[in-house]
Write a protein that holds these residues in place. Structure first.
Motif, mmCIF file in Angstrom:
data_model
loop_
_atom_site.group_PDB
_atom_site.id
_atom_site.type_symbol
_atom_site.label_atom_id
_atom_site.label_comp_id
_atom_site.label_asym_id
_atom_site.label_seq_id
_atom_site.Cartn_x
_atom_site.Cartn_y
_atom_site.Cartn_z
ATOM 1 N N ASN A 16 33.052 -32.782 34.398
ATOM 2 C CA ASN A 16 33.089 -31.525 33.637
ATOM 3 C C ASN A 16 31.698 -31.265 33.070
ATOM 4 O O ASN A 16 31.179 -32.037 32.257
ATOM 5 C CB ASN A 16 34.124 -31.658 32.508
ATOM 6 C CG ASN A 16 34.225 -30.399 31.673
ATOM 7 O OD1 ASN A 16 33.337 -29.570 31.656
ATOM 8 N ND2 ASN A 16 35.330 -30.277 30.960
ATOM 9 N N LYS A 17 31.076 -30.193 33.484
ATOM 10 C CA LYS A 17 29.710 -29.885 33.064
ATOM 11 C C LYS A 17 29.585 -29.807 31.558
ATOM 12 O O LYS A 17 28.596 -30.283 30.975
ATOM 13 C CB LYS A 17 29.256 -28.565 33.696
ATOM 14 C CG LYS A 17 27.843 -28.148 33.315
ATOM 15 C CD LYS A 17 27.481 -26.827 33.975
ATOM 16 C CE LYS A 17 26.107 -26.353 33.582
ATOM 17 N NZ LYS A 17 25.750 -25.060 34.192
ATOM 18 N N GLU A 18 30.562 -29.219 30.889
ATOM 19 C CA GLU A 18 30.487 -29.056 29.442
ATOM 20 C C GLU A 18 30.425 -30.403 28.731
ATOM 21 O O GLU A 18 29.731 -30.550 27.732
ATOM 22 C CB GLU A 18 31.690 -28.243 28.933
ATOM 23 C CG GLU A 18 31.668 -26.791 29.333
ATOM 24 C CD GLU A 18 30.410 -26.070 28.837
ATOM 25 O OE1 GLU A 18 30.071 -26.223 27.643
ATOM 26 O OE2 GLU A 18 29.754 -25.394 29.655
ATOM 27 N N ASN A 19 31.162 -31.382 29.240
ATOM 28 C CA ASN A 19 31.139 -32.693 28.595
ATOM 29 C C ASN A 19 29.973 -33.543 29.086
ATOM 30 O O ASN A 19 29.396 -34.315 28.319
ATOM 31 C CB ASN A 19 32.446 -33.436 28.848
ATOM 32 C CG ASN A 19 32.650 -34.588 27.886
ATOM 33 O OD1 ASN A 19 32.853 -34.374 26.689
ATOM 34 N ND2 ASN A 19 32.590 -35.810 28.383
ATOM 35 N N GLU A 53 21.885 -24.321 28.347
ATOM 36 C CA GLU A 53 23.156 -24.973 28.046
ATOM 37 C C GLU A 53 23.197 -25.548 26.627
ATOM 38 O O GLU A 53 24.272 -25.795 26.084
ATOM 39 C CB GLU A 53 23.427 -26.090 29.052
ATOM 40 C CG GLU A 53 23.620 -25.615 30.478
ATOM 41 C CD GLU A 53 24.927 -24.855 30.658
ATOM 42 O OE1 GLU A 53 25.821 -24.997 29.800
ATOM 43 O OE2 GLU A 53 25.046 -24.114 31.648
#
Length: 586
Positions: free
Chosen positions: A236-239, A581
Motif C-alpha cells: 500500500n503506497k500510503e503506508n 506525497e
C-alpha cells in the motif's frame, strides 16, 4: 480508539514488566555474544587459525543481526493476524531458548562441524525472535496505555534495553572475576548464556497471565483487523511512504546513536585506547546506570511537550556532541599527555616451551605514570619471529575514571533523549490493524542493521584513517553515525509530524515548506546514488579484491546489506517527496 478505561496504573505494572524483559534480553544477548566472540571462536570453530575462527564468529554474529528484519515481517504479521499476546510469548521463548542453548553446545573438538552449524542456526533463530520482540512490546504497552501517558510508559522498554547492557557487563565481569582464568576459558564463559534461562522463566510466567491488547481485541471483535498485514503494510503506497519516513526520518539516526554510545564506545576504549577490559566495562556500567532514569524522564516529558522536538534534539546533540565527547575520552587516556616515572619501570622476562620445541620469550614491561596510570606491555617472541606480538593494557587513574564516567553519562543523556520517546512515536505513526508489522520493520532496519553494524563499520574507518596517518584518526569512526544522524535530523524536522492526537494541527500557508520538501527530493535521490558509489566502488570492491577474510566479510556487508538499504530507500523516498506525497495540508 482509546485504551480500556479500567487500565489503572497498578494494572499496567505487569504489562510493562512483561514487555520490557524482551528489550533487556535483546541487549543482554547482543553484548554477551559480541563480547565473548574471541572465546567462542576457539570453542566452536576449527583450531589452528584463530583469525579465521574469530572472523567466522563475527560473521555468525552478523547473521543474527541481518535476519532481524525478516523476523519483524514474520512475527509482525502474526501479531496483526492472531494477536499481540501469543506472538509475544513465542518470541521471548524462542529468543531466550536459543541464548540458553548456546551455552550447552559441545565444543568443535567433540562434535566437529556440527558445532558451527548449530551456533549459526541458533543465532539466526535469535535474530528472527528479536525481530518480532520490540514491535510487540511497544505496541502492547501503547495499546494498554492512555494516549497522554504513552511516552512515559513505553519509555520503560528503551530504558530496560540500556539496563540490559549494564546487566550483561556485570554478569560477564562477575563471572570472570569469580574464578581462575583457566576455569573461565574452559567452561565459565558458558554461564552468561545459561543465566538467560532465569529471564525466560520469569518472562513466561508474567506473559502467560497477560490479557490481549484491548484495542486489538476490540478491532478483532468488530472485524477491523487486517487479513493480509504484509500487503497492507508494504503493498500500500500510503503506508509504504510512512515506513520509509520512519526509517530515514527516525530509526536510521537514533539506531546509530544507541549503538555508537554503548557497543562502539566499549570497543573504542578496549581495542583502540587499550583500556583494561574490566575497568572499561566498570566505567560503562556506572555511566549507563546513572543515566538510565533519563529514558523515563524524556518519555514523560514527551507526553507534555511532544515527541518530535525531543527526538530531534537528541539527534542534534549527537551530531554536535559525539566528536568532542569522544575526543575528550581519547585525551583523558592518551599517554602522551602524562608524565612517566621512568625510575619505577619494571621488566619481567619469562621463557615458555612450545610444542614445536621452540622457546617463546614473554617480556612484560610495566610503565608507571605520576597521575597513577599504569601501562603493561607484553611482548611475545620466538627466534624465528621478526616482528614480535606486542599487546598493551592501560589501567587509568581514579581521577581519570571519574572523568570518563562523566563523559559516558553525557553520551547517555543523548541516547536517552533520542530513544526515550521513540517507541511511542513509532506506534503513533501506523494504524492499529497493521501496527505490529509496519513499525517492526523500520525499527530493525534502523536499529538492528544500520545501527547494529555501526561498531564494525566505525572500527574499520578508524583502522583506515590510522593507516593513512590521519592526526585525529581515532575520531574517524564517528563519521558513519554522524552522517546517518544528519540525514535523519533533516528529514525528521521537515517531513515528520507530531503524532500525538492532541497536538495534530494543520499548518498555515504550507506552500513554501512543501516546495522545499519537493525540491529536496532530488537531494535524497542524489544522496542515494552517492551512497551506492561509495559503498560499491570506494569500499566494497577494493576490500573484496584484497583477498583477506576480514575484508571479504566487510565488503559483503557493505555491498549487499548497507548500500542497498540506503540507496534504494533514499531513492524511493526522494521520488515520493518529488511527487508531493509528504506535503503538508493547510
Amino acid at each position: 480508539m482509546s485504551p480500556h478505561p479500567h487500565n489503572s496504573a497498578k494494572s499496567l505494572v505487569p504489562i510493562i514488566a512483561a514487555s520490557t524483559v524482551g528489550a533487556l534480553f535483546e541487549f543482554y544477548d547482543f553484548y554477551i555474544f559480541g563480547s565473548l566472540a574471541t572465546i567462542i571462536s576457539t570453542k566452536f570453530f576449527p583450531a589452528g587459525n584463530p583469525t579465521a575462527a574469530f572472523l567466522a564468529t563475527l560473521a555468525t554474529f552478523a547473521a543474527g543481526m541481518l535476519v532481524r528484519p525478516f523476523g519483524a515481517l514474520f512475527f509482525g504479521r502474526l501479531g496483526d493476524l492472531i494477536g499481540r499476546k501469543y506472538t509475544f510469548m513465542v518470541t521471548i521463548v524462542l529468543m531466550g531458548g536459543a541464548t540458553f542453548a548456546i551455552g550447552l553446545i559441545p565444543a568443535y573438538q567433540t562434535i566437529g562441524f556440527w558445532a558451527p552449524i548449530i551456533v549459526l542456526t541458533l543465532r539466526i533463530l535469535q535474530g528472527l525472535a528479536i525481530g518480532g520482540e520490540f514491535g510487540g512490546a511497544a505496541t502492547f504497552v501503547a495499546e494498554h496505555s492512555p494516549v497522554n501517558k504513552r511516552g512515559f510508559l513505553t519509555s520503560w522498554i528503551t530504558f530496560t534495553g540500556g539496563f540490559g547492557v549494564a546487566v550483561a557487563f556485570g554478569v560477564i565481569m562477575g563471572t570472570k572475576n569469580s574464578m581462575s582464568i583457566s576455569s573461565w576459558e574452559s567452561w565459565g564463559w558458558r554461564i552468561p548464556f545459561l543465566l538467560s534461562s532465569v529471564l525466560v522463566v520469569v518472562s513466561v510466567i508474567i506473559r502467560k497471565n497477560m490479557s490481549e491488547s484491548p484495542l486489538f481485541a476490540k478491532a478483532k471483535a468488530e472485524g477491523k483487523t487486517s487479513r493480509n498485514p504484509l500487503k497492507d503494510s508494504f503493498g500500500n503506497k500510503e503506508n509504504l511512504k510512512v515506513v520509509l519516513l520512519a526509517i530515514f526520518g527516525l530509526t536510521l539516526g537514533i539506531g546509530v546513536v544507541g549503538y555508537s554510545s554503548t557497543f562502539f564506545l566499549q570497543s573504542f576504549l578496549v581495542k583502540f585506547m587499550f583500556v583494561d577490559y574490566d575497568q572499561a566495562n566498570q566505567l560503562l556500567i556506572i555511566g549507563l546506570t546513572c543515566g538510565a532514569p533519563l529514558y523515563m524522564f524524556f518519555g514523560w516529558l514527551s507526553d507534555r511537550v511532544g515527541r518530535k522536538p525531543i527526538l530531534m534534539m537528541g539527534l542534534f546533540l549527537g551530531i554536535v556532541g559525539f566528536r568532542p565527547v569522544f575526543d575528550q575520552i581519547y585525551q583523558t587516556v592518551d599517554l602522551q599527555k602524562k608524565v612517566e616515572n621512568k625510575s619505577a619501570m619494571t621488566v619481567d622476562v619469562k621463557q615458555q616451551s612450545l610444542p614445536n620445541k621452540e622457546q617463546l620469550t614473554i617480556t612484560t614491561t610495566q610503565h608507571f605514570y605520576t597521575d597513577g596510570t599504569l601501562l603493561a606491555e607484553v611482548k611475545k617472541q620466538t627466534p624465528r619471529i621478526i616482528n614480535p606480538d606486542i599487546s598493551k593494557v592501560i589501567k587509568i587513574s581514579p581521577a581519570d575514571e571519574r572523568k570518563l564516567i562523566f563523559l559516558v553519562f553525557l553520551l547517555v543523556i543523548i541516547v536517552a533523549m533520542a530513544h526515550g520517546a521513540s517507541a511511542a512515536y513509532l506506534v503513533g505513526m501506523f494504524p492499529l490493524k497493521i501496527r505490529y508489522t509496519s513499525m517492526s520493520l523500520p525499527y530493525h532496519i534502523g536499529f538492528g542493521i544500520l545501527g547494529g553494524l555501526a561498531p564494525v563499520i566505525s572500527a574499520y574507518l578508524i583502522a583506515k584513517a590510522n593507516a593513512g596517518h590521519s592526526p585525529d584518526y581515532y575520531l574517524a569512526g564517528l563519521n558513519y553515525p554522524i552522517i546517518l544522524m544528519s540525514i535523519s535530523l533533516v528529514i525528521g524536522i521537515l517531513y515528520l509530524k507530531e503524532n500525538r492526537a492532541e497536538q495534530v494541527s494543520r499548518i498555515k500557508n504550507p506552500a513554501k515548506k512543501n516546495r522545499l520538501k519537493r525540491m529536496l527530493g532530488f537531494v535524497w535521490i542524489l544522496l542515494g546514488l552517492v551512497a551506492a558509489y561509495l559503498g560499491i566502488i570506494e569500499l566494497g570492491l577494493p576490500k573484496m579484491r584484497t583477498g583477506k577474510p576480514d575484508d571479504l566479510i566487510f565488503s559483503l556487508i557493505v555491498m549487499f546489506v548497507v548500500t542497498p538499504i540506503i540507496t534504494i530507500g533514499l531513492c524511493i523516498f526522494g521520488k515520493y517527496a518529488l511527487q508531493g506525497e509528504y506535503d503538508d495540508k493547510a
